[in-house]
Design a protein around this motif. Structure first.
Motif, PDB file in Angstrom:
ATOM      1  N   ASN A  24      -6.219   7.289   5.387  1.00 41.43           N
ATOM      2  CA  ASN A  24      -6.261   6.119   4.505  1.00 41.43           C
ATOM      3  C   ASN A  24      -7.362   5.130   4.878  1.00 41.43           C
ATOM      4  O   ASN A  24      -7.908   4.454   4.010  1.00 41.43           O
ATOM      5  N   ILE A  25      -7.686   5.066   6.151  1.00 43.94           N
ATOM      6  CA  ILE A  25      -8.748   4.152   6.596  1.00 43.94           C
ATOM      7  C   ILE A  25     -10.084   4.504   5.959  1.00 43.94           C
ATOM      8  O   ILE A  25     -10.951   3.653   5.797  1.00 43.94           O
ATOM      9  N   ARG A  66      -1.633   3.574  -7.872  1.00 47.42           N
ATOM     10  CA  ARG A  66      -2.943   3.599  -7.209  1.00 47.42           C
ATOM     11  C   ARG A  66      -3.361   2.210  -6.762  1.00 47.42           C
ATOM     12  O   ARG A  66      -3.882   2.022  -5.654  1.00 47.42           O
ATOM     13  N   ASP A  67      -3.118   1.214  -7.618  1.00 48.75           N
ATOM     14  CA  ASP A  67      -3.479  -0.156  -7.264  1.00 48.75           C
ATOM     15  C   ASP A  67      -2.674  -0.638  -6.061  1.00 48.75           C
ATOM     16  O   ASP A  67      -3.205  -1.320  -5.166  1.00 48.75           O
ATOM     17  N   ALA A  68      -1.397  -0.297  -6.029  1.00 47.28           N
ATOM     18  CA  ALA A  68      -0.550  -0.707  -4.907  1.00 47.28           C
ATOM     19  C   ALA A  68      -1.038  -0.075  -3.610  1.00 47.28           C
ATOM     20  O   ALA A  68      -1.037  -0.720  -2.546  1.00 47.28           O
ATOM     21  N   PHE A  69      -1.476   1.164  -3.692  1.00 44.62           N
ATOM     22  CA  PHE A  69      -1.999   1.845  -2.503  1.00 44.62           C
ATOM     23  C   PHE A  69      -3.251   1.164  -1.981  1.00 44.62           C
ATOM     24  O   PHE A  69      -3.382   0.906  -0.779  1.00 44.62           O
ATOM     25  N   ILE A  70      -4.156   0.831  -2.874  1.00 41.44           N
ATOM     26  CA  ILE A  70      -5.417   0.199  -2.471  1.00 41.44           C
ATOM     27  C   ILE A  70      -5.146  -1.163  -1.825  1.00 41.44           C
ATOM     28  O   ILE A  70      -5.763  -1.529  -0.820  1.00 41.44           O
ATOM     29  N   ARG A  71      -4.198  -1.908  -2.376  1.00 43.17           N
ATOM     30  CA  ARG A  71      -3.856  -3.198  -1.772  1.00 43.17           C
ATOM     31  C   ARG A  71      -3.258  -2.990  -0.385  1.00 43.17           C
ATOM     32  O   ARG A  71      -3.545  -3.750   0.544  1.00 43.17           O
ATOM     33  N   ARG A  72      -2.434  -1.969  -0.238  1.00 39.97           N
ATOM     34  CA  ARG A  72      -1.769  -1.734   1.039  1.00 39.97           C
ATOM     35  C   ARG A  72      -2.768  -1.399   2.135  1.00 39.97           C
ATOM     36  O   ARG A  72      -2.618  -1.845   3.272  1.00 39.97           O
ATOM     37  N   VAL A  73      -3.781  -0.601   1.827  1.00 35.51           N
ATOM     38  CA  VAL A  73      -4.742  -0.209   2.859  1.00 35.51           C
ATOM     39  C   VAL A  73      -5.868  -1.233   3.025  1.00 35.51           C
ATOM     40  O   VAL A  73      -6.717  -1.086   3.902  1.00 35.51           O
ATOM     41  N   GLY A  74      -5.860  -2.262   2.183  1.00 37.21           N
ATOM     42  CA  GLY A  74      -6.876  -3.300   2.320  1.00 37.21           C
ATOM     43  C   GLY A  74      -8.247  -2.855   1.873  1.00 37.21           C
ATOM     44  O   GLY A  74      -9.264  -3.288   2.429  1.00 37.21           O
ATOM     45  N   ALA A  75      -8.301  -1.997   0.861  1.00 34.34           N
ATOM     46  CA  ALA A  75      -9.581  -1.501   0.348  1.00 34.34           C
ATOM     47  C   ALA A  75      -9.868  -2.132  -1.011  1.00 34.34           C
ATOM     48  O   ALA A  75      -9.048  -2.860  -1.583  1.00 34.34           O
TER      49      ALA A  75
END
Length: 435
Positions: A301-302, A355-364
């Motif tokens: 994810n990083i 997908r948006d929630a994932f991007i927010r979670r990883v800080g991307a």
């Protein structure tokens, strides 16, 4: 010295002790026979049930490991397919080393997505690509062969070595490099890959230098030892041994999953206590914190985050230089080269909110960051490139279909048959344009 007198021991006592020893031996023998019969019954039961987990990989002095020539059996860790490895160690049908007349050959370098143990070979990316290329008007009248050099876990370093040591024997006209963005970059860096059992390339003094120190490790020497090869016979032929090995792997995976869940919970608690960045806010640089973050979020994810961390910067630098090195060797041979970036499950998850929630979670900021970075590098170096994930995302959204995962785990893991089909068709269309 007075000699001992044993006359007090009667013949009956001596005979009784001998009898007891015989009885103990008989009990031990019966126990061993019972155990052996039980193991045989379990082995027969496993065979009747069709249980089979063969070891598809073997130690390789050049790449750390490779597919085992001639190995076959069921693969059920994800999806289900009967897998045959050909005589040259490829997950493919047999191909003559000498290219037949009137034939266009495409060699595909890649990792587990290309290897495709999860699906029947006729449904795999390489097989779909080969069939669709037969419809290419520019190749009309030509026979088309796609040869699969994919091996699970390979990074670009092992793929470059595969090109040098194996691919050119088949005289391909095109070399296709399939890049799995969620782990290929980290696979090219020892600190991120976290294994000493494979070769790496390091960027030093303005050039790539191969590090094959894995050949001197105790683990590799054990894997290439005569004793381990002897044990391999039991792993190949005894289903009970395979069951024990899989149980061991399952226990390790269970505890790894628990650790990951704990780390995930900790990560979410930490994020909840901090202000969440807005979609338009630039992600702050976290150079010395990126490795720690990788442990919480997962290395896979990083990769979606822009990072100034030296470890990740090196991983990207080496990956880009490996791509250039492959392009250079292909050009020297006068052949065509194409880089294809594949998709990751979350990138093509058919739900924009997820997908948006994932991007927010990883800080991307961009779910296609690694794909776009490779595309921009290739365009700068005049390397033909195809970025699959954005197009596959549109397909998944329009058709409400998962392109990754199997059974209860749809959306995660490797391509399913839909994912292989869509990726193969898109790649065939792009390859056709190279002729």
């Amino acid at each position: 010295m007075t000699p001992r007198n044993y006359s007090h021991m009667s013949p009956d006592t001596s005979a009784s002790k001998i009898q007891k020893r015989r009885e103990r031996r008989m009990k031990l023998l019966l126990l061993l026979v019972s155990l052996l019969v039980g193991l045989v019954i379990v082995e027969i039961g496993l065979r009747i049930a069709g249980y089979s987990y063969p070891e598809f990989y073997v130690a390789d002095t050049e790449r750390g490991y490779a597919l085992r020539p001639g190995m076959e059996g069921w693969y059920r860790k994800e999806g289900a397919a009967f897998v045959r490895i050909n005589s040259d160690g490829l997950r493919d049908r047999e191909h003559a080393k000498a290219k037949p007349p009137n034939t266009i050959r495409i060699a595909v370098l890649g990792d587990s997505y290309t290897e495709a143990l999860q699906v029947p070979y006729e449904d795999s990316y390489c097989s779909v690509l080969e069939r669709k290329l037969k419809e290419c008007a520019a190749l009309s009248g030509m026979n088309t062969e796609v040869i699969n050099f994919g091996v699970s876990g390979y990074g670009t370093a092992q793929e470059l070595i595969t090109l040098r040591e194996h691919v050119w024997q088949y005289s391909p006209d095109v070399v296709l490099l399939a890049v799995t963005t969620n782990n290929d970059i980290s696979d090219n860096n020892r600190a991120l890959k976290r294994t000493d059992e494979i070769p790496y390339f390091v960027w030093r003094d303005g050039r790539l230098n191969e590090d094959n120190s894995f050949q001197q490790t105790k683990t590799f020497r054990w894997r290439t030892s005569a004793l381990n090869r002897f044990g391999g016979w039991f792993r190949d032929h005894v289903r009970l041994v395979q069951l024990i090995i899989q149980a061991h792997h399952g226990i390790k995976a269970y505890f790894a999953k628990r650790r990951a869940a704990t780390e995930q919970a900790h990560s979410e608690e930490t994020q909840a206590s901090n202000q969440e960045p807005s979609p338009n806010q630039a992600t702050p640089a976290a150079s010395q914190d990126d490795v720690a973050a990788a442990e919480e979020l997962g290395v896979d994810n990083i990769v979606y985050r822009e990072s100034t961390d030296p470890v990740w910067s090196d991983a990207w630098k080496v990956t880009e230089q490996l791509i250039s090195a492959i392009r250079e060797e292909v050009q020297i041979k006068g052949k065509k080269f194409l880089v294809v970036t594949l998709s990751n499950g979350i990138q093509v998850w058919p739900d924009p909110a997820a997908r948006d929630a994932f991007i927010r979670r990883v800080g991307a900021k961009d779910i296609f960051y690694p794909d776009n970075r490779i595309r921009e590098f290739c365009q700068h170096e005049n390397i033909p490139v195809l970025t699959l994930a954005p197009v596959m995302q549109k397909f998944a959204d329009n058709n409400k279909v998962f392109l990754h995962g199997f059974g209860k785990d749809l959306g995660n893991g490797h391509w399913n048959t839909n994912g292989h089909r869509v990726a193969g068709e898109l790649t065939a269309e792009r390859l056709c344009g190279l002729f």
